[in-house]
Design a protein around this motif. Structure first.
Motif, PDB file in Angstrom:
ATOM      1  N   THR A 117       5.035  -3.400   2.227  1.00 10.58           N
ATOM      2  CA  THR A 117       4.567  -2.015   1.212  1.00 10.58           C
ATOM      3  C   THR A 117       3.418  -2.261   0.982  1.00 10.58           C
ATOM      4  O   THR A 117       2.748  -3.802   0.754  1.00 10.58           O
ATOM      5  N   PRO A 118       2.365  -1.403   0.253  1.00 12.54           N
ATOM      6  CA  PRO A 118       1.355  -1.853   0.006  1.00 12.54           C
ATOM      7  C   PRO A 118       0.896  -2.396  -1.065  1.00 12.54           C
ATOM      8  O   PRO A 118       2.048  -2.745  -2.212  1.00 12.54           O
ATOM      9  N   PRO A 119       0.243  -2.935  -1.627  1.00 12.96           N
ATOM     10  CA  PRO A 119      -0.330  -4.087  -3.316  1.00 12.96           C
ATOM     11  C   PRO A 119       0.118  -3.038  -4.244  1.00 12.96           C
ATOM     12  O   PRO A 119       0.286  -3.706  -5.366  1.00 12.96           O
ATOM     13  N   PHE A 120      -0.104  -2.200  -4.306  1.00 17.42           N
ATOM     14  CA  PHE A 120       0.148  -1.278  -5.673  1.00 17.42           C
ATOM     15  C   PHE A 120       1.610  -0.261  -6.270  1.00 17.42           C
ATOM     16  O   PHE A 120       1.646  -0.212  -7.219  1.00 17.42           O
ATOM     17  N   ALA A 121       2.540  -0.626  -4.795  1.00 21.12           N
ATOM     18  CA  ALA A 121       3.445   0.021  -4.606  1.00 21.12           C
ATOM     19  C   ALA A 121       4.384  -1.252  -6.041  1.00 21.12           C
ATOM     20  O   ALA A 121       4.074  -2.060  -5.620  1.00 21.12           O
ATOM     21  N   HIS A 122       5.252  -0.257  -6.471  1.00 17.82           N
ATOM     22  CA  HIS A 122       6.850  -1.032  -7.027  1.00 17.82           C
ATOM     23  C   HIS A 122       7.462  -1.715  -6.052  1.00 17.82           C
ATOM     24  O   HIS A 122       7.686  -1.115  -5.412  1.00 17.82           O
ATOM     25  N   ARG A 123       7.865  -2.680  -6.069  1.00 16.94           N
ATOM     26  CA  ARG A 123       9.219  -2.673  -4.876  1.00 16.94           C
ATOM     27  C   ARG A 123      10.198  -4.174  -6.074  1.00 16.94           C
ATOM     28  O   ARG A 123       9.271  -4.743  -6.370  1.00 16.94           O
ATOM     29  N   SER A 162      -0.016   7.841  -1.666  1.00 16.07           N
ATOM     30  CA  SER A 162      -1.006   6.395  -0.705  1.00 16.07           C
ATOM     31  C   SER A 162      -0.601   5.542  -1.428  1.00 16.07           C
ATOM     32  O   SER A 162      -0.752   4.344  -0.053  1.00 16.07           O
ATOM     33  N   HIS A 163       0.560   5.016  -2.118  1.00 14.21           N
ATOM     34  CA  HIS A 163       0.983   3.557  -2.210  1.00 14.21           C
ATOM     35  C   HIS A 163       2.680   4.182  -2.400  1.00 14.21           C
ATOM     36  O   HIS A 163       2.984   2.815  -2.372  1.00 14.21           O
ATOM     37  N   SER A 164       2.911   4.987  -1.985  1.00 14.28           N
ATOM     38  CA  SER A 164       4.874   5.035  -2.361  1.00 14.28           C
ATOM     39  C   SER A 164       5.094   4.911  -0.782  1.00 14.28           C
ATOM     40  O   SER A 164       5.560   6.620  -1.034  1.00 14.28           O
ATOM     41  N   TRP A 165       5.523   3.645  -0.218  1.00 19.94           N
ATOM     42  CA  TRP A 165       5.804   3.788   1.142  1.00 19.94           C
ATOM     43  C   TRP A 165       6.518   2.512   1.071  1.00 19.94           C
ATOM     44  O   TRP A 165       5.699   0.899   1.220  1.00 19.94           O
ATOM     45  N   ALA A 166       6.703   1.870   2.684  1.00 24.44           N
ATOM     46  CA  ALA A 166       7.409   0.988   2.706  1.00 24.44           C
ATOM     47  C   ALA A 166       7.850   0.824   4.784  1.00 24.44           C
ATOM     48  O   ALA A 166       8.291   1.555   5.326  1.00 24.44           O
ATOM     49  N   SER A 167       6.984   0.337   5.459  1.00 21.93           N
ATOM     50  CA  SER A 167       6.097   0.468   7.311  1.00 21.93           C
ATOM     51  C   SER A 167       7.575  -0.639   7.826  1.00 21.93           C
ATOM     52  O   SER A 167       7.584  -1.831   6.972  1.00 21.93           O
ATOM     53  N   LEU A 168       8.293  -0.939   8.567  1.00 21.56           N
ATOM     54  CA  LEU A 168       8.928  -1.051   9.412  1.00 21.56           C
ATOM     55  C   LEU A 168       7.713  -2.812   9.888  1.00 21.56           C
ATOM     56  O   LEU A 168       7.976  -2.273  11.209  1.00 21.56           O
ATOM     57  N   VAL A 210      10.610   9.939   5.832  1.00 23.45           N
ATOM     58  CA  VAL A 210      10.523   8.863   7.324  1.00 23.45           C
ATOM     59  C   VAL A 210       9.737   9.657   7.359  1.00 23.45           C
ATOM     60  O   VAL A 210       9.319  10.660   8.326  1.00 23.45           O
ATOM     61  N   GLY A 211       8.188   8.385   7.945  1.00 29.72           N
ATOM     62  CA  GLY A 211       7.613   9.346   9.082  1.00 29.72           C
ATOM     63  C   GLY A 211       7.784   8.461  10.571  1.00 29.72           C
ATOM     64  O   GLY A 211       7.611   7.426  10.258  1.00 29.72           O
ATOM     65  N   LEU A 212       7.237   9.230  10.946  1.00 31.12           N
ATOM     66  CA  LEU A 212       7.862   8.855  12.578  1.00 31.12           C
ATOM     67  C   LEU A 212       6.513   8.700  13.149  1.00 31.12           C
ATOM     68  O   LEU A 212       5.546   9.560  13.664  1.00 31.12           O
ATOM     69  N   ARG A 213       6.470   7.710  14.126  1.00 31.16           N
ATOM     70  CA  ARG A 213       4.626   7.371  14.507  1.00 31.16           C
ATOM     71  C   ARG A 213       3.642   8.060  14.368  1.00 31.16           C
ATOM     72  O   ARG A 213       3.057   8.359  14.314  1.00 31.16           O
ATOM     73  N   SER A 214       3.654   6.416  12.530  1.00 34.81           N
ATOM     74  CA  SER A 214       3.090   7.293  11.966  1.00 34.81           C
ATOM     75  C   SER A 214       1.886   6.469  11.727  1.00 34.81           C
ATOM     76  O   SER A 214       2.208   5.436  12.420  1.00 34.81           O
ATOM     77  N   HIS A 215       1.170   7.438  11.362  1.00 31.20           N
ATOM     78  CA  HIS A 215      -0.462   5.848  11.354  1.00 31.20           C
ATOM     79  C   HIS A 215      -0.958   6.246  10.412  1.00 31.20           C
ATOM     80  O   HIS A 215      -2.135   5.224  10.155  1.00 31.20           O
ATOM     81  N   HIS A 216      -0.623   6.513   8.974  1.00 35.47           N
ATOM     82  CA  HIS A 216      -1.068   7.038   8.306  1.00 35.47           C
ATOM     83  C   HIS A 216       0.084   7.745   7.017  1.00 35.47           C
ATOM     84  O   HIS A 216       1.302   8.414   7.711  1.00 35.47           O
ATOM     85  N   CYS A 217      -0.233   7.128   5.834  1.00 35.23           N
ATOM     86  CA  CYS A 217       0.833   7.976   4.817  1.00 35.23           C
ATOM     87  C   CYS A 217       0.588   9.340   4.535  1.00 35.23           C
ATOM     88  O   CYS A 217       1.437  10.404   4.263  1.00 35.23           O
ATOM     89  N   PHE A 261       8.892   4.283   5.934  1.00 31.65           N
ATOM     90  CA  PHE A 261       9.887   4.916   4.913  1.00 31.65           C
ATOM     91  C   PHE A 261       8.632   5.336   3.744  1.00 31.65           C
ATOM     92  O   PHE A 261       7.986   5.027   3.126  1.00 31.65           O
ATOM     93  N   GLN A 262       8.962   6.856   3.044  1.00 35.21           N
ATOM     94  CA  GLN A 262       8.261   7.219   2.323  1.00 35.21           C
ATOM     95  C   GLN A 262       8.563   8.015   1.017  1.00 35.21           C
ATOM     96  O   GLN A 262      10.203   8.796   1.195  1.00 35.21           O
ATOM     97  N   ALA A 263       8.036   8.185   0.223  1.00 36.64           N
ATOM     98  CA  ALA A 263       8.337   8.767  -1.295  1.00 36.64           C
ATOM     99  C   ALA A 263       7.611   9.531  -2.353  1.00 36.64           C
ATOM    100  O   ALA A 263       6.518   9.172  -2.074  1.00 36.64           O
ATOM    101  N   TYR A 264       8.501  10.928  -2.778  1.00 35.82           N
ATOM    102  CA  TYR A 264       7.277  11.414  -3.377  1.00 35.82           C
ATOM    103  C   TYR A 264       7.576  11.823  -4.475  1.00 35.82           C
ATOM    104  O   TYR A 264       8.932  12.452  -5.014  1.00 35.82           O
ATOM    105  N   TYR A 265       6.900  11.763  -5.897  1.00 35.34           N
ATOM    106  CA  TYR A 265       7.360  11.814  -7.134  1.00 35.34           C
ATOM    107  C   TYR A 265       8.506  11.208  -7.902  1.00 35.34           C
ATOM    108  O   TYR A 265       9.438  11.790  -8.641  1.00 35.34           O
ATOM    109  N   CYS A 266       8.901  10.153  -7.280  1.00 36.96           N
ATOM    110  CA  CYS A 266      10.274   9.513  -7.353  1.00 36.96           C
ATOM    111  C   CYS A 266      10.032   7.498  -6.739  1.00 36.96           C
ATOM    112  O   CYS A 266       9.175   7.746  -5.855  1.00 36.96           O
TER     113      CYS A 266
END
Length: 348
Positions: A195-201, A217-223, A252-259, A343-348
């Protein structure tokens, strides 16, 4: 004690605490003469605009660092090498083959990846290319009414590419072996999900809770950092602390290069029951299209929702809570070769 030799500065910095959370850094190396001020202003404007477009905060003000603006009391050579080491994108202006810039360019070549260093020069400077940099491409600019817009266009593309790479270039993640199964029933976290540094986790209640309800832009977690081409994925996810019941979504983002949507296929479930897939294309200005797979319907946002995805060179098959759709790859307007599972989320 201040250091003036690049190697000594690199050793010193490697032994010093590094920033855990840091912003994008851009550096312009050029002969310190007034004639280059206009180039510096163009770079500043383009980088600032692109950072705003990607909802990112510059590490410095101005957004493009310049050696002539250094105000530190330290020896300037140490400042230069520290800034080169920290930069995510460097523009080296080789106009006139200024000896200082060429030395700095050599240090950049030793320390930075090829895509992190961009050579630029005045179109009207005519001299045979230096042997060691002759194979590397460079951008020419003309400070004329016709030349400026073309230079802005080229710089914007380079900065965009750097900003797309930037989030996934931060941090480290362990290697992934397949097949892989993760569960959080013991409420223990794992380093495999990055997860990016600013993300809650936090691992809590038998699941991993992550994201930022205010900053997409900070609301995601990649495998990890692994790029997948063929995907066979199943996971459960639920909404948590949704701040906008109409707009909140998980997916979820697939074959993702950015959120962001233009840089991968994003399958998501909204809190209002709508299922959407964001499909990239080359049609400006959005460069993607939201395809509604299912209209609004009541769903229980307090329970887990099951996602199943299969993606290969023939088809993309998606399923959310038993609702399924299939897309033939040959009919898609744009498909990336591979990318992250994000894996991505928005407003939650």
């Amino acid at each position: 004690m201040s250091q003036i030799w690049p190697f000594d500065v690199k050793i010193k910095e490697s032994l010093s605490p590094r920033e855990g959370i840091r912003y994008f850094r851009c550096l312009y190396l050029y002969p310190v003469k007034r004639r280059f001020e206009e180039v510096a202003e163009i770079l500043e404007e383009v980088v600032t605009n692109e950072l705003n477009r990607f909802r990112m905060v510059p590490a410095t003000q101005p957004a493009v660092e310049r050696i002539d603006l250094v105000t530190s009391s330290e020896i300037i050579q140490e400042e230069i090498w520290t800034k080169v080491l920290d930069a995510d994108l460097i523009f080296c202006d080789i106009t006139g083959y200024n000896p200082n810039v060429m030395f700095e360019c050599g240090v950049c070549a030793a320390w930075k990846r090829n895509d992190e260093v961009k050579l630029i020069k005045d179109h009207f400077f005519k001299q045979e290319s230096a042997f060691d940099i002759a194979p590397k491409r460079y951008i020419e600019y003309e400070m004329t009414s016709r030349g400026r817009p073309e230079f802005v266009k080229k710089v914007r593309k380079l900065v965009e590419q750097a900003l797309i790479r930037y989030p996934d270039g931060r941090g480290r993640s362990p290697e992934i072996s397949l097949p892989l199964e993760l569960d959080f029933r013991d409420s223990r976290d794992t380093g495999i999900l990055y997860t990016p540094p600013f993300a809650h986790r936090r691992a809590i209640g038998g699941r991993l809770e992550f994201g930022s309800s205010q900053d997409f832009s900070h609301s995601w977690a990649s495998l990890g950092k692994k790029r997948f081409r063929d995907i066979d994925l199943e996971f459960e996810a639920k909404f948590s602390n949704a701040v906008n019941e109409e707009e909140a979504w998980i997916g979820v983002g697939l074959r993702s290069h950015h959120c962001f949507a233009p840089f991968g296929h994003i399958l998501y479930l909204r809190a209002n029951g709508m299922i959407i897939i964001a499909q990239p294309n080359d049609m400006p200005p959005q460069l993607y299209q939201d395809i509604r797979l299912r209209n609004k319907m009541p769903i229980d946002t307090d329970r887990d929702h099951l996602f199943r995805i299969s993606f290969d060179d023939r088809a993309l098959e998606v399923e959310v809570d038993g609702f399924s759709r299939s897309f033939r790859v040959r009919d898609m307007p744009k498909v990336f070769k591979d990318g992250l599972i994000r894996f991505q989320a928005y407003y939650c």
